[in-house]
Scaffold this motif. Structure first.
Motif, PDB file in Angstrom:
ATOM      1  N   TRP A 196     103.403  93.892  64.877  1.00  0.00           N
ATOM      2  CA  TRP A 196     103.789  92.750  65.711  1.00  0.00           C
ATOM      3  C   TRP A 196     104.881  93.149  66.706  1.00  0.00           C
ATOM      4  CZ3 TRP A 196     100.202  89.558  66.089  1.00  0.00           C
ATOM      5  CH2 TRP A 196      99.460  89.105  65.007  1.00  0.00           C
TER       6      TRP A 196
ATOM      7  N   GLY B 288      98.293  94.010  62.948  1.00  0.00           N
ATOM      8  CA  GLY B 288      99.240  92.955  62.609  1.00  0.00           C
ATOM      9  C   GLY B 288      98.599  91.839  61.799  1.00  0.00           C
TER      10      GLY B 288
ATOM     11  N   SER C 110      99.486  91.362  57.835  1.00  0.00           N
ATOM     12  CA  SER C 110     100.169  90.098  57.559  1.00  0.00           C
ATOM     13  C   SER C 110      99.374  89.231  56.585  1.00  0.00           C
ATOM     14  CB  SER C 110     100.386  89.309  58.855  1.00  0.00           C
ATOM     15  OG  SER C 110     101.203  90.023  59.731  1.00  0.00           O
TER      16      SER C 110
END
Length: 132
Positions: A20, A48, A52
């Motif tokens: 990110w 990302g 995540s």
């Protein structure tokens, strides 16, 4: 084993934060016309989203072995990669201005069908019974 799971969870979180941060740096400093800028943005977004979602699924469920030790968050990477591919495909369709509510429903249905196919297709073949 718990320390290995904690290390892998921290590594997954670090990869997510780095991806990110890389995407934020790319968006703020590089022009879209530069060669491979869009491809690099998609790669950062894929990593990302994948890291995540895998970390958040692991954090929400906290899966454990029979002896009580934590399982690794790596088990959720395959599921989150599928979600990342479908989400990035939806973003690409939105960039082309062809993403409609019907297409969103079809993509959600595609994700559900593929997850169910994995669930029922691997039933009994992933975890072997342990004799004690």
């Amino acid at each position: 084993m718990a320390s290995l799971a904690a290390f892998l969870a921290a590594l997954t979180l670090a990869v997510a934060v780095a991806a990110w941060a890389g995407l934020a740096w790319l968006v703020l400093t590089v022009t879209p016309g530069r060669s491979l800028a869009i491809l690099t943005a998609y790669v950062f977004a894929f990593v990302g989203i994948t890291a995540s979602v895998a970390f958040l699924f692991w954090l929400a469920r906290r899966p454990r072995f029979d002896d009580g030790t934590l399982k690794s968050p790596a088990g959720y990477l395959g599921h989150s990669m599928l979600l990342a591919i479908i989400a990035l495909f939806a973003m690409w369709l939105q960039a082309l201005r062809t993403l409609t509510p019907i297409v969103v429903l079809l993509l959600v249905g595609l994700y559900a069908v593929l997850e169910l196919a994995v669930l029922f297709g691997t039933r009994g073949s992933v975890e072997l019974p342990v004799r004690r």
